[in-house]
Design a protein around this motif. Structure first.
Motif, short mmCIF file in Angstrom:
data_model
loop_
_atom_site.label_atom_id
_atom_site.label_comp_id
_atom_site.label_asym_id
_atom_site.label_seq_id
_atom_site.Cartn_x
_atom_site.Cartn_y
_atom_site.Cartn_z
N THR A 183 -20.93 -26.43 17.82
CA THR A 183 -21.61 -25.68 16.76
C THR A 183 -21.23 -24.21 16.74
OG1 THR A 183 -23.55 -25.22 18.16
CG2 THR A 183 -23.57 -27.26 16.87
N ASN A 184 -20.30 -23.79 17.61
CA ASN A 184 -19.79 -22.42 17.58
C ASN A 184 -19.22 -22.16 16.18
OD1 ASN A 184 -18.16 -20.12 17.72
ND2 ASN A 184 -17.34 -20.63 19.74
N PRO A 185 -19.77 -21.21 15.43
CA PRO A 185 -19.30 -21.02 14.05
C PRO A 185 -17.83 -20.63 13.95
CG PRO A 185 -20.77 -19.23 14.73
CD PRO A 185 -20.87 -20.29 15.78
N TYR A 186 -17.29 -19.98 14.99
CA TYR A 186 -15.88 -19.62 14.97
C TYR A 186 -14.98 -20.85 15.11
CZ TYR A 186 -17.05 -14.68 15.33
OH TYR A 186 -17.51 -13.41 15.08
N VAL A 187 -15.54 -21.93 15.62
CA VAL A 187 -14.82 -23.19 15.72
C VAL A 187 -15.18 -24.10 14.55
CG1 VAL A 187 -14.50 -25.25 17.15
CG2 VAL A 187 -14.73 -23.02 18.23
N LEU A 188 -16.46 -24.15 14.22
CA LEU A 188 -16.95 -25.07 13.19
C LEU A 188 -16.40 -24.72 11.81
CD1 LEU A 188 -18.74 -27.47 12.59
CD2 LEU A 188 -20.71 -25.93 12.50
N ALA A 189 -16.33 -23.44 11.47
CA ALA A 189 -15.87 -23.07 10.13
C ALA A 189 -14.44 -23.54 9.86
CB ALA A 189 -15.99 -21.55 9.94
N PRO A 190 -13.46 -23.22 10.70
CA PRO A 190 -12.11 -23.72 10.41
C PRO A 190 -12.00 -25.23 10.47
CG PRO A 190 -12.17 -22.63 12.55
CD PRO A 190 -13.47 -22.33 11.89
N ASP A 223 -21.41 -20.61 3.81
CA ASP A 223 -20.61 -19.39 4.01
C ASP A 223 -19.18 -19.59 3.51
OD1 ASP A 223 -22.75 -18.11 5.17
OD2 ASP A 223 -22.14 -18.55 7.23
N LEU A 224 -18.62 -20.78 3.73
CA LEU A 224 -17.26 -21.05 3.26
C LEU A 224 -17.20 -21.06 1.74
CD1 LEU A 224 -16.21 -23.87 5.78
CD2 LEU A 224 -15.39 -21.52 5.74
N VAL A 225 -18.27 -21.54 1.10
CA VAL A 225 -18.34 -21.51 -0.36
C VAL A 225 -18.42 -20.06 -0.84
CG1 VAL A 225 -19.74 -22.11 -2.38
CG2 VAL A 225 -19.34 -23.81 -0.58
N ALA A 226 -19.27 -19.26 -0.18
CA ALA A 226 -19.41 -17.85 -0.58
C ALA A 226 -18.10 -17.10 -0.41
CB ALA A 226 -20.51 -17.20 0.27
#
Length: 787
Positions: free
Chosen positions: A446-453, A483-486
């Motif tokens: 769930t680390n956002p730096y990992v989850l986002a990509p 956040d990715l949509v934004a």
């Protein structure tokens, strides 16, 4: 390459002890480097009959390779998979984990001529080794094939069209298979098994990426109507069922009772001697380096004819160890230097394969390697393993040690302590190393730096829908998608979220957390590619003027082009080595947790931070340690957003502890170094995965503060583990400093080889006073004792 099973003819315990006596020969009386010796007894095997569902032809294939009857844990794991249960087998090195997954996979492929299987390993070397093992069984119609970065393009096309068992790695699955899943439709429609080998190696940021990658794999498989069984193989780890389930994203049964035979091992803990003729930084006593001591031990063992693997902590260290051993051997027998080599990541594929073949055949007697040879490559029958420096986790130590004494032979394992707080602590507290349970792996999908990509990659493969977000983290994944949509990365439509660009994101997503594409090291005169360097460490290792080693040859860096991913070097053998000087600042971005103790005298925090580092120059040192000069550099700053644990102390508490204001920076700096050195006892990391900053007055806390932070974007769970184990961690830190016999601080207690400030200032006694005051308040608050 079949899995041979044999028993050595020499009594096992005598064999290990004889080798130890050989490397101790010539040590003056009263100067023995041995701090502890442990004899690990032999273990008898528990064999069981083949299950009824294993065909006679498959039994015959294994029998031709020397496996007459399987061991009990192999059958237990194979039966779980056969019956459709996801399973992790977590047993020691050389315990036959390969057979445990080969049997159900090969049985399924033989029974259903349309079925397929996927094998994943963390290294290409291991994947190639396991492919050879399957090929040696010669089971008809399996058509096992490699599909990795070393596979030529025509062979890739054949593998995709015809192979029924693909051997690859997470990198190729991420970049080459999942993005092109339509081309792999036939393979995915028939996918029955996914094997994840050496899964204990998937930890930190890399492990978090792989966990999400496996969820992407399952999602694509379901798109084609399959739900493969996952089989995971691991070294012995704590709570393997929980770790494997978190990694694979599916519940896993655990098989942990190792029923394979194990030869007796002599395990020696070894502390290199002090060098009376030399002083280190600030006049500190200096020990003979672990690399130099390992080279001497390797030399003695090769002279003895013992097949030996030495694990060294760095690429440069592996090169230097092999080089030193070859030089020493040349004075004994001119034929011996050619029988020693270095092995490390960054070598070209053909170099790695040749070295593996020569070592497996016995042409090479000694190899100095990074942990590139830790994971599963079937180098059988080794007489000795030397581990130069703690490898970061107990699981890795026992995995490396397990390379010795395969096939039931007795062997020698020597742990050579580096001159740092953790290694010194371990050789003087052997129960912490030899009797302590191994760690659980640390990953955070769930680390956002990992989850986002990873969510961006998943959306580019198949549009995301509400139903699939639970697989990727539920509410956390939904926030990241928003956040990715934004940011315009994804577009929301009635049927889900879609990737918006023509370019696939996989090429720019680095799952190993190295910060981007590797930096190519190229010889200026010839244009020859020598190797690659992690971009996160490029400024410190291949800056202009740096000395770079490759296959025992020295090069000096002419220029570093970060944007182009290129370091140009020329061949030169200077008399000095280079050490980077670095400035580091840290700022608190958000506080996740904060506790105040002792009426405000102490606070403990956990949160998100920004770490700004800047390599500003480098030192040139002679082999004696003397500094020739300091040369400035003009390199860009690098900023890392990550997680940190920190503690603060009030001015009044420091005064009460007897630390004068002018000594506060040195006391905090020393405590910081030692804490970084000891954290690997409490988290599955090593000191190079983490960093620290200390200051007598930090602008964000308003007080004297010590930070210890993860060295990966978004954090890797190490600071969180330190926060959870704060009291035992800081207690071990305090004890390690206090127990060191040096008068004012040395590499065994408070000096750090990675310090960008040249280990200045440092105050050893001040560090003990700071930690005593801190622990007194924390222990009183917790109602615990520091003992």
């Amino acid at each position: 390459m079949c899995e041979a099973r044999s028993v050595g003819t020499q009594p096992a315990a005598e064999r290990g002890r004889r080798l130890l006596d050989r490397v101790l020969a010539g040590v003056p009386t009263g100067e023995s480097p041995l701090r502890h010796v442990r004899e690990l007894p032999e273990r008898a095997a528990t064999s069981v009959p083949w299950p009824d569902w294993v065909s006679g032809s498959l039994r015959g294939a294994f029998e031709r390779c020397g496996v007459v009857a399987p061991w009990a844990h192999q059958v237990e794991a194979a039966t779980h998979a056969r019956e459709g249960r996801n399973v992790v087998i977590a047993t020691g090195t050389a315990s036959g984990k390969s057979l445990a997954y080969q049997v159900p996979v090969l049985s399924a492929l033989a029974e259903d001529r349309r079925a397929t299987a996927l094998y994943l390993s963390p290294t290409k070397a291991l994947g190639a080794d396991q492919l050879r093992s399957v090929a040696a069984l010669d089971v008809p119609e399996v058509r096992a094939a490699s599909f990795d970065g070393d596979t030529p393009l025509p062979e890739r096309d054949w593998a995709r069209a015809h192979s029924r068992w693909i051997f690859t790695n997470p990198d190729m699955l991420h970049r080459g298979i999942l993005p092109a899943h339509a081309k792999w439709a036939q393979f995915f429609r028939r996918l029955a098994f996914v094997v994840v080998d050496e899964c204990h190696g998937y930890r930190g940021v890399f492990g978090s990426h792989v966990a999400l990658l496996l969820r992407r794999l399952r999602r694509v498989a379901r798109r084609y109507g399959t739900d493969p069984v996952f089989m995971l193989a691991s070294a012995t780890v704590s709570d393997p069922a929980e770790s494997a389930s978190l990694l694979a994203g599916v519940p896993c049964e655990a098989v942990t009772a190792d029923r394979s035979p194990r030869g007796a091992r002599t395990v020696a803990l070894w502390e290199p001697p002090l060098l009376d003729a030399y002083q280190g930084e600030n006049g500190a006593p200096v020990r003979r380096s672990a690399g130099a001591e390992t080279a001497r031990i390797l030399t003695d063992l090769v002279v003895e004819g013992a097949r030996t693997l030495a694990f060294v902590r760095s690429r440069r260290g592996a090169e230097l160890t092999a080089l030193s051993a070859r030089h020493a051997l040349s004075e004994v027998d001119s034929s011996l230097p050619a029988r020693v080599a270095a092995y490390r990541a960054g070598f070209l594929p053909e170099e790695r394969r040749a070295l593996e073949k020569d070592f497996a055949s016995g042409s090479l007697l000694g190899v100095a390697s990074t942990n590139a040879l830790e994971l599963g490559v079937d180098i059988a029958g080794l007489d000795a393993v030397v581990v130069a420096g703690y490898p970061g986790t107990l699981a890795s130590f026992w995995q490396q040690a397990g390379r010795a004494g395969r096939a039931g032979d007795g062997s020698l394992v020597v742990f050579v302590a580096q001159d740092n707080p953790l290694d010194t602590y371990l050789v003087h507290n052997p129960t912490a190393m030899l009797d302590k349970p191994v760690e659980a792996t640390v990953i955070d999908p769930t680390n956002p730096y990992v989850l986002a990509p990873q969510l961006a990659c998943a959306a580019s493969e198949l549009p995301l829908a509400d139903a699939c977000l639970s697989t990727f983290g539920g509410a956390v994944a939904r926030r990241v998608v928003d956040d990715l949509v934004a940011d315009g990365v994804l577009r929301r439509r009635p049927t889900g979220w879609y990737w918006t660009s023509r370019e696939r994101p996989q090429a720019s997503v680095d799952i190993r957390g190295s910060g981007g594409e590797q930096i190519a090291v190229v010889e200026s005169d010839s244009g020859r590619l020598l190797g690659t360097v992690n971009p996160g460490s490029a400024c410190a290792t291949v800056h202009p003027g740096a000395v770079y080693l490759h296959q025992g040859t020295s090069y000096v860096v002419d220029e570093l082009e970060l944007e182009d991913g290129l370091a140009m070097v020329h061949r030169e053998d200077p008399e000095w080595s280079t050490t980077p000087r670095e400035q580091v600042d840290i700022s608190v971005l958000s506080t996740v947790e904060r506790q105040v103790h002792g009426g405000g005298a102490v606070s403990v925090g956990l949160g998100e931070v920004a770490v700004t580092s800047h390599v500003v120059g480098y030192l040139r040192r002679l082999p004696s340690g003397q500094v020739l000069d300091q040369i400035p550099l003009d390199l860009p700053e690098q900023t890392l957003h990550t997680r940190a644990v920190w503690y603060t102390l009030s001015e009044a508490l420091l005064a009460e502890a007897g630390v004068p204001h002018r000594h506060v920076p040195g006391a905090l700096h020393a405590a910081e170094h030692a804490a970084i050195g000891l954290l690997p006892l409490f988290a599955t990391c090593d000191r190079w995965d983490i960093g620290g900053v200390s200051t007598a007055l930090h602008p964000d806390t308003g007080e004297a503060t010590v930070f210890v932070h993860d060295g990966h974007p978004g954090g890797a769970g190490f600071a969180d583990r330190g926060h959870a184990a704060l009291i035992p961690w800081l207690t071990a830190t305090r004890d390690a400093i206090a127990a060191c016999e040096c008068p004012a601080g040395c590499p065994s207690c408070v000096q750090s080889p990675k310090c960008g400030n040249g280990n200045e200032p440092l105050d050893k006694q001040g560090a003990v006073a700071v930690l005593d005051a801190l622990l007194r308040i924390l222990v009183t608050k917790k109602g615990e004792t520091a003992a």
